[in-house]
Enzyme design. Structure first.
Site, PDB file in Angstrom:
ATOM      1  N   ASP A 171       9.746   9.083   6.673  1.00 30.56           N
ATOM      2  CA  ASP A 171       8.169   8.978   5.768  1.00 30.56           C
ATOM      3  C   ASP A 171       8.768  10.253   4.053  1.00 30.56           C
ATOM      4  O   ASP A 171       9.424  10.997   4.998  1.00 30.56           O
ATOM      5  CB  ASP A 171       6.849   8.752   5.693  1.00 30.56           C
ATOM      6  CG  ASP A 171       6.143   8.057   4.846  1.00 30.56           C
ATOM      7  OD1 ASP A 171       5.879   7.028   4.104  1.00 30.56           O
ATOM      8  OD2 ASP A 171       5.346   9.526   4.193  1.00 30.56           O
ATOM      9  N   GLU A 218       6.817  13.023   1.268  1.00 29.22           N
ATOM     10  CA  GLU A 218       6.170  13.226   0.264  1.00 29.22           C
ATOM     11  C   GLU A 218       6.686  14.182  -0.845  1.00 29.22           C
ATOM     12  O   GLU A 218       7.306  14.838  -0.353  1.00 29.22           O
ATOM     13  CB  GLU A 218       4.711  13.625   1.018  1.00 29.22           C
ATOM     14  CG  GLU A 218       4.099  12.742   2.377  1.00 29.22           C
ATOM     15  CD  GLU A 218       3.078  11.783   1.878  1.00 29.22           C
ATOM     16  OE1 GLU A 218       2.805  11.821   0.009  1.00 29.22           O
ATOM     17  OE2 GLU A 218       3.017  11.002   2.169  1.00 29.22           O
ATOM     18  N   HIS A 278      -1.294  10.317   3.091  1.00 29.99           N
ATOM     19  CA  HIS A 278      -0.565  10.978   2.487  1.00 29.99           C
ATOM     20  C   HIS A 278       0.668  12.401   3.162  1.00 29.99           C
ATOM     21  O   HIS A 278       0.694  13.583   2.568  1.00 29.99           O
ATOM     22  CB  HIS A 278      -1.339  11.207   1.170  1.00 29.99           C
ATOM     23  CG  HIS A 278      -1.354  10.076   0.231  1.00 29.99           C
ATOM     24  ND1 HIS A 278      -0.867   8.450  -0.083  1.00 29.99           N
ATOM     25  CD2 HIS A 278      -2.462   9.462   0.368  1.00 29.99           C
ATOM     26  CE1 HIS A 278      -1.700   8.263   0.205  1.00 29.99           C
ATOM     27  NE2 HIS A 278      -2.936   8.163   0.077  1.00 29.99           N
ATOM     28  N   ASP A 333       2.066   8.986   7.908  1.00 31.25           N
ATOM     29  CA  ASP A 333       2.508   7.942   7.640  1.00 31.25           C
ATOM     30  C   ASP A 333       3.482   7.375   7.913  1.00 31.25           C
ATOM     31  O   ASP A 333       3.646   6.001   8.565  1.00 31.25           O
ATOM     32  CB  ASP A 333       2.861   7.704   5.998  1.00 31.25           C
ATOM     33  CG  ASP A 333       1.362   8.235   5.582  1.00 31.25           C
ATOM     34  OD1 ASP A 333       0.521   8.419   5.627  1.00 31.25           O
ATOM     35  OD2 ASP A 333       1.682   7.813   4.284  1.00 31.25           O
TER      36      ASP A 333
END
EC number: 3.1.13.-
Length: 218
Positions: A25, A27, A183, A188
């Site tokens: 994951d 961001e 987030h 996540d």
């Protein structure tokens, strides 16, 4: 023939045709992997119990410095709550973060007799594109991931639970999900890993995969 190809395949390698599932994951500061900053990255290697059930290993996670000239969309920062220039983030340059991220993944690929890692993600194309764009920018060598194939948990969750949103799919799977923690790449990634294991394990429990089928992966 490579050393990993000479090594006997583990049941995990045989389950996924020589691929090691690794949840990733990211961001970011936008949607364009070529121009927008990568801010966080987390990876969770998937392992297998002796009975064939999957489970997630502890995450490997890094805060990442925006690359020189990176575009940063304010709306993206407001959504994630990340301050890219906060010194308390202890952020690493992209190349350093990815080199450290890839090291345990390559080790697990080798120890399981796999040929490559395969990226598992929720809307996996997004995470894959940012990971590969950052690796290319930093001239990072020995990227363990398949260059285009992925396992997408949004698709799998739609099949298994009738929902594509990560938080809702986790709830339907009986996996606790805290929207206040969402987030964050690490949170996540862990929840995506739990969801992936839940779906694959449930499929096995229903008879969709048996040890007799492992020979097909050779």
């Amino acid at each position: 023939m490579s050393e990993s190809q000479n090594r006997p395949k583990s049941p995990l390698a045989r389950r996924f045709r020589g691929f090691l599932p690794v949840v990733v994951d990211v961001e970011t500061a936008g949607f364009n992997s070529k121009t927008d900053a990568l801010l966080e990255v987390s990876a969770v290697i998937i392992s297998m119990e002796d009975d064939g059930m999957l489970y997630p290993e502890p995450p490997v996670s890094f805060n990442v410095e925006p690359f020189a000239g990176a575009n940063i969309e304010q709306a993206a920062l407001e959504f994630t709550g990340i301050d890219p220039f906060n010194p308390l983030r202890d952020a690493k340059p992209e190349a350093d973060a990815l080199n450290e991220l890839f090291r345990p993944i390559r080790k697990s690929v080798k120890s399981n007799g796999c040929n490559r890692a395969i990226l598992v993600g929720h809307n996996a194309t997004f995470d894959h594109s940012f990971l590969f764009a950052a690796a290319e920018r930093g001239d990072v060598k020995r990227n363990p991931f398949h260059p285009f194939s992925t396992f997408d948990t949004a698709t799998l969750a739609a099949l298994a639970y009738g929902h594509t949103v990560l938080s809702r799919a986790c709830q339907l799977a009986g996996i606790p999900f805290d929207n206040k923690e969402a987030h964050s790449a690490e949170y996540d990634a862990m929840k995506t890993a739990e969801l992936f294991c839940s779906i694959v394990n449930r499929w096995k429990e229903l008879g969709g995969w048996t040890t007799d089928q492992q020979d097909y992966a050779d």
